[in-house]
Design a protein around this motif. Sequence first.
Motif, PDB file in Angstrom:
ATOM      1  N   MET A  58      34.365  39.204  22.789  1.00  0.00           N
ATOM      2  CA  MET A  58      35.566  39.830  23.347  1.00  0.00           C
ATOM      3  C   MET A  58      36.153  40.953  22.501  1.00  0.00           C
ATOM      4  O   MET A  58      37.346  41.179  22.510  1.00  0.00           O
ATOM      5  N   THR A 174      44.971  44.511  32.069  1.00  0.00           N
ATOM      6  CA  THR A 174      44.138  45.183  33.061  1.00  0.00           C
ATOM      7  C   THR A 174      44.267  46.691  32.859  1.00  0.00           C
ATOM      8  O   THR A 174      44.138  47.464  33.800  1.00  0.00           O
ATOM      9  N   THR A 179      38.955  48.602  30.885  1.00  0.00           N
ATOM     10  CA  THR A 179      38.141  49.433  31.790  1.00  0.00           C
ATOM     11  C   THR A 179      37.505  50.556  30.959  1.00  0.00           C
ATOM     12  O   THR A 179      37.606  50.566  29.738  1.00  0.00           O
ATOM     13  N   THR A 184      43.293  48.990  35.958  1.00  0.00           N
ATOM     14  CA  THR A 184      43.347  48.597  37.368  1.00  0.00           C
ATOM     15  C   THR A 184      44.799  48.256  37.745  1.00  0.00           C
ATOM     16  O   THR A 184      45.545  49.143  38.151  1.00  0.00           O
ATOM     17  N   GLN A 211      45.950  38.450  25.669  1.00  0.00           N
ATOM     18  CA  GLN A 211      45.732  39.820  26.152  1.00  0.00           C
ATOM     19  C   GLN A 211      47.053  40.488  26.524  1.00  0.00           C
ATOM     20  O   GLN A 211      47.179  41.715  26.426  1.00  0.00           O
ATOM     21  N   ASP A 252      38.384  39.478  38.063  1.00  0.00           N
ATOM     22  CA  ASP A 252      37.042  39.459  37.483  1.00  0.00           C
ATOM     23  C   ASP A 252      35.978  39.349  38.556  1.00  0.00           C
ATOM     24  O   ASP A 252      34.836  39.777  38.363  1.00  0.00           O
ATOM     25  N   ASN A 262      40.486  35.385  38.332  1.00  0.00           N
ATOM     26  CA  ASN A 262      41.117  36.225  37.307  1.00  0.00           C
ATOM     27  C   ASN A 262      41.567  35.306  36.172  1.00  0.00           C
ATOM     28  O   ASN A 262      41.446  34.079  36.264  1.00  0.00           O
TER      29      ASN A 262
HETATM   30  O1  MRU Z   1      38.695  37.180  29.413  1.00  0.00           O
HETATM   31  P1  MRU Z   1      39.030  38.600  29.710  1.00  0.00           P
HETATM   32  O2  MRU Z   1      40.051  39.198  28.800  1.00  0.00           O
HETATM   33  O3  MRU Z   1      37.794  39.467  29.842  1.00  0.00           O
HETATM   34  O4  MRU Z   1      39.704  38.526  31.151  1.00  0.00           O
HETATM   35  C1  MRU Z   1      40.158  39.688  31.748  1.00  0.00           C
HETATM   36  C2  MRU Z   1      40.896  39.475  33.004  1.00  0.00           C
HETATM   37  O5  MRU Z   1      41.070  38.380  33.467  1.00  0.00           O
HETATM   38  C3  MRU Z   1      41.373  40.713  33.701  1.00  0.00           C
HETATM   39  O6  MRU Z   1      42.522  40.448  34.446  1.00  0.00           O
HETATM   40  C4  MRU Z   1      40.265  41.223  34.645  1.00  0.00           C
HETATM   41  O7  MRU Z   1      39.047  41.367  33.989  1.00  0.00           O
HETATM   42  C5  MRU Z   1      40.622  42.513  35.254  1.00  0.00           C
HETATM   43  S1  MRU Z   1      40.498  43.807  34.043  1.00  0.00           S
HETATM   44  C6  MRU Z   1      40.828  45.283  34.697  1.00  0.00           C
END
Ligand code: MRU
Length: 361
Positions: A58, A174, A179, A184, A211, A252, A262
Motif C-alpha cells: 500500500m 479517493t 488515482t 474520483t 486513508q 474498488d 469500497n
Molecule cells: O485499501 P485501499 O486504500 O486501496 O482502498 C481504497 C478505497 O477503498 C477507495 O475508496 C477506492 O479504491 C476508490 S479510490 C479512487
Amino acid sequence: MDPLKELEKYEEFLKIKPLYWDDEANEFVWLDTRLLPFKEVYRRTKDYRRVGVAIKDMEIRGAPAIGVSAAFGMALAALEVNTKDVAEYLDKLKEAKDYLASTRPTAFNLFWALDRVWNVIESNKDKGVEEIREAILREALTIYVEDIRNNIEMGRIGSKLIDDGDRILTHCNTGAVATAGFGTALGVIRYAWYEGKKIHVITTETRPVLQGARLNVWELTKEGIPFTLITDGMPGLVFKRGLADLAIVGADRIILTGHTANKIGTYMVALAAWDNEKPFYVAAPTSTIQATADPSSIVIEERNPDEVRKVMGQYPITLPDVNVYNPSFDVTPPKLITAIITEKGIAHPPYLKSLKRLLQQ
Ligand code: MRU
C-alpha cells in the motif's frame, strides 16, 4: 502520437503528481502514500516486482492508482525481458501479469488494466519483440492519461450534484493519490471547489490504514478546502444531527446490479445517509465496473491483523496477539445508493439497466 501530450490541457487540475513514467530513465515513479502526511517521498524502479510490492504494501493504493501502476509494471517487464524469441517473450510477460494480478484481490481496475495490456500483446503477437514492447509502453501511457481525463470528467459531471454550501461526508481517500491524478469522489469535491462552491468536507479517519486522517487531510489542506476530521463511528450521529447534506465515496469494484465494494465502513456510511434521507453517491470510472450481475463474485481482501493491532504499522493500541478480523472492504447494496457517477454520465437505479447502458457507450 505521444499520449502524454494531452496532459498539457489538464495542468490546472494536476497539482499533485502521485505517479508517472520517467521516459528518460525508463523508470516508474510513485509517491509513497504510507508516509503521508508527514513526508513526501517519491520512489522509483525499473523492476515490475517492486511495483507489485508497492501495491501489496500500500505504498500505492486506491483502485485506479493500482490499475495504472500495474500497467506500468507490465511496461517495466516488457523492457526487462531480453530475448528475440516472441514465444519466450510472451511467457515471461504472462509471468509478470500473473504476479501483478496477485497483489490485491478487490480493486477491479487492477484486472481491467492488466487485461487491456494483455489484449494489446495478443493483437501484436505476430510482430517482433520490439514492436510488442513499444505497444505495451504506449498502452500503459494511454491508460495513465485516460485515468486522468476520466477523473476530471467525473468531477465536472458529479459537481452538478453538489450545491453551494453543501457539507459533504466522505470515507477513505479517493483523491489524486488514489488515482493517476485528480481523484474520483474527492475529484468531484475538488471540481466543485474549483467552481467556487463553498463546500465543507467531513472526512472519516478510515481505520485501520487511516486513508482519511492521513491522505484526505493532506490533500484537502494542500487545496485549502475546509474540512472536519471525524472517527469512523461518527457518520450516524453527524447525519442525525443534520451536520452533513450528502455522502460521496469511491469504489474498488462495482457490478452491474450496482453492488459496490469500497473501503470497510462504507456500508455503514450508506446506512446512516439512507436512514436520514440524505443522498449517498458513488463516483468511479467505468474501469471499476465488472460486467457481472453476481454479487458473490466480489472478492473481499483480508489484510494483516497487525494493521488493527497497531497504528501506522508501529504503535500498538492493544495486546500483541489479540484476535482480529480485518476485512479491507465491504459491499454497499444498490438500494442504498442514490446514483453512481462515472466519466460517461450518471447512472440511476435500476442499475442493471443504467450501468449496462453506460458500459455500452
Ligand atoms: O485499501 P485501499 O486504500 O486501496 O482502498 C481504497 C478505497 O477503498 C477507495 O475508496 C477506492 O479504491 C476508490 S479510490 C479512487
